[in-house]
Design an enzyme around this catalytic site. Structure first.
Site, PDB file in Angstrom:
ATOM      1  N   ASP A  44      44.684  95.867  77.851  1.00 38.60           N
ATOM      2  CA  ASP A  44      44.873  95.404  76.786  1.00 38.60           C
ATOM      3  C   ASP A  44      45.252  96.622  75.816  1.00 38.60           C
ATOM      4  OD1 ASP A  44      44.693  93.461  74.402  1.00 38.60           O
ATOM      5  OD2 ASP A  44      43.857  92.247  75.765  1.00 38.60           O
ATOM      6  N   HIS A  64      48.463  97.166  76.162  1.00 41.69           N
ATOM      7  CA  HIS A  64      49.493  96.544  75.096  1.00 41.69           C
ATOM      8  C   HIS A  64      49.714  97.491  73.989  1.00 41.69           C
ATOM      9  CE1 HIS A  64      47.722  92.381  77.038  1.00 41.69           C
ATOM     10  NE2 HIS A  64      48.440  93.264  77.911  1.00 41.69           N
TER      11      HIS A  64
END
Length: 398
Positions: A221, A244
């Site tokens: 993430d 991310h």
């Protein structure tokens, strides 16, 4: 009374006596309090007993975790304490229990909270053993989900230093920094598979004067996420990927969120991430807040999707409430010296709120090439964006 209880009580009396005699330099080893570093042993009680003794001492204290592998359930190192400073010297590896019932109602595994003067160092490892729990994580698809434990959480600390430690495979986030003042982290190594859900590297919330520097983060993430209520945050020397990207937000999901101001992200690189540098806010936010004075500077992108994003329509779920625009006001955002390659033709996307358009977004000396061969483009809506010295140099309506 059992013999083991007598032994622990005797050790505690000895420690308290030693503290009274020599408060300037006192060391406590978890192995002296019964930690076995054995796969068949649970060392949680031994760690908490060691903490109780260290917390009762004044002066400068060390809590030593020697080399070895220690197996722990939820372990909370909570103050207030008598010491001036404490160094947690983590030389070994801590492994989290894979039994989620061992974490009770808490949403963390190891917690340091409500005291001043922490230094966490030593080259050791926090192993969250998250792969056993990732299939039970409903948060990627369910808005009101039960959150799995964060590996290490720092709560309401003043003057904390974290360096030279590693986190691997958390059940949820690797590190959480909440309500801290003057928090410094450096030389952190963070690792989790690219497809591991919600494994943010470092999440910062309601904190002031925070620096995260010279660290390597590859996870499933956000490498670093800056949540609500933060001020004066420096991110520098970060190598991010996979992941991310480096994100502000998401913001505006809950009532009465704090403002975010004074962020600098600089001298960093992102490789193969699904986003680059990003600000994201929810539509239909329940209350007003603002994002102000943020600089993203000297950042190298390599094969990154969506290198620069401001997204005020953020919602990762299929059934989002889009009945009203975001109430988070974004202004004075500077993107400077961002270079490299993009796997998306839109190297910059700025989608702002119709009720609170973005103000004074400056894109300067940014040169991002689309790997697909076509000319890169910038997509913008409800935003005041200027492009001095930058390609593509203008916005296309988003």
């Amino acid at each position: 009374m059992r013999q083991g209880s007598i032994k622990v009580s005797t050790l505690l009396l000895c420690v308290f006596f030693c503290c009274a005699l020599n408060a300037n330099a006192t060391s406590f080893s978890v192995t002296s309090y019964g930690a076995k570093a054995n796969p068949s042993a649970d060392d949680t009680t031994a760690f908490l007993t060691t903490w109780k003794a260290a917390c009762a001492c004044s002066g400068n204290v060390e809590l030593l975790i020697p080399q070895g592998t220690y197996y722990l359930g939820q372990t909370v190192f909570r103050g207030p304490c008598k010491f001036n400073t404490i160094t947690v010297n983590l030389q070994g590896t801590l492994k989290a229990s894979t039994d989620l019932s061992r974490f009770g109602k808490g949403d963390d595994w190891v917690e340091f909270s409500f005291f001043n003067g922490l230094t966490l160092t030593g080259g050791g490892i926090f192993d969250g053993q998250g792969s056993a729990s990732w299939s039970k994580n409903e948060c990627p698809t369910k808005k009101n989900c039960k959150v799995l434990p964060t590996s290490v959480k720092f709560v309401s600390l003043n003057n904390a230093v974290v360096n030279s430690v590693t986190s691997i495979d958390p059940k949820f986030f690797h590190f959480g920094v909440l309500q801290c003042k003057n928090f410094k982290a450096s030389n952190i190594n963070i690792k989790a598979p690219e497809d591991s859900p919600n494994t943010d590297g470092i999440h910062i919330e309601r904190s002031t004067t925070v620096s995260i520097t010279d660290s390597i983060i590859g996870t499933g993430d956000d490498c670093i996420s800056i949540g609500q209520g933060n001020a004066d945050v420096l991110i520098s020397g970060i190598k991010c990927g996979p992941g991310h990207g480096i994100s502000v937000g998401s913001l505006g999901r809950y009532p009465n969120e704090g403002n975010v101001k004074g962020l600098i992200v600089k001298d960093s690189s992102l490789t193969g991430t699904t986003n680059g540098v990003r600000i994201k806010t929810w539509e239909n936010s329940p209350s007003y807040s603002y994002v102000d004075n943020m600089t993203f500077q000297n950042i190298k992108m390599t094969n990154v999707f969506n290198p620069i994003i401001i997204d005020q329509n953020y919602c990762p779920y299929y059934n989002c409430d889009r009945s009203a625009p975001s109430k988070v006001k974004i202004s004075n955002i500077f993107f400077q010296g961002i270079t490299g390659s993009s796997k998306s033709q839109a190297v910059m996307t700025v989608k702002c709120s119709k009720s609170a358009p973005c103000q004074n977004v400056i894109v300067e000396n940014v040169n991002l090439q689309y790997t697909g061969g076509s000319n890169p483009i910038a997509l913008c809506s409800s935003a005041d964006v200027k492009f001095p010295g930058t390609k593509p140099g203008e916005c296309t309506s988003a």
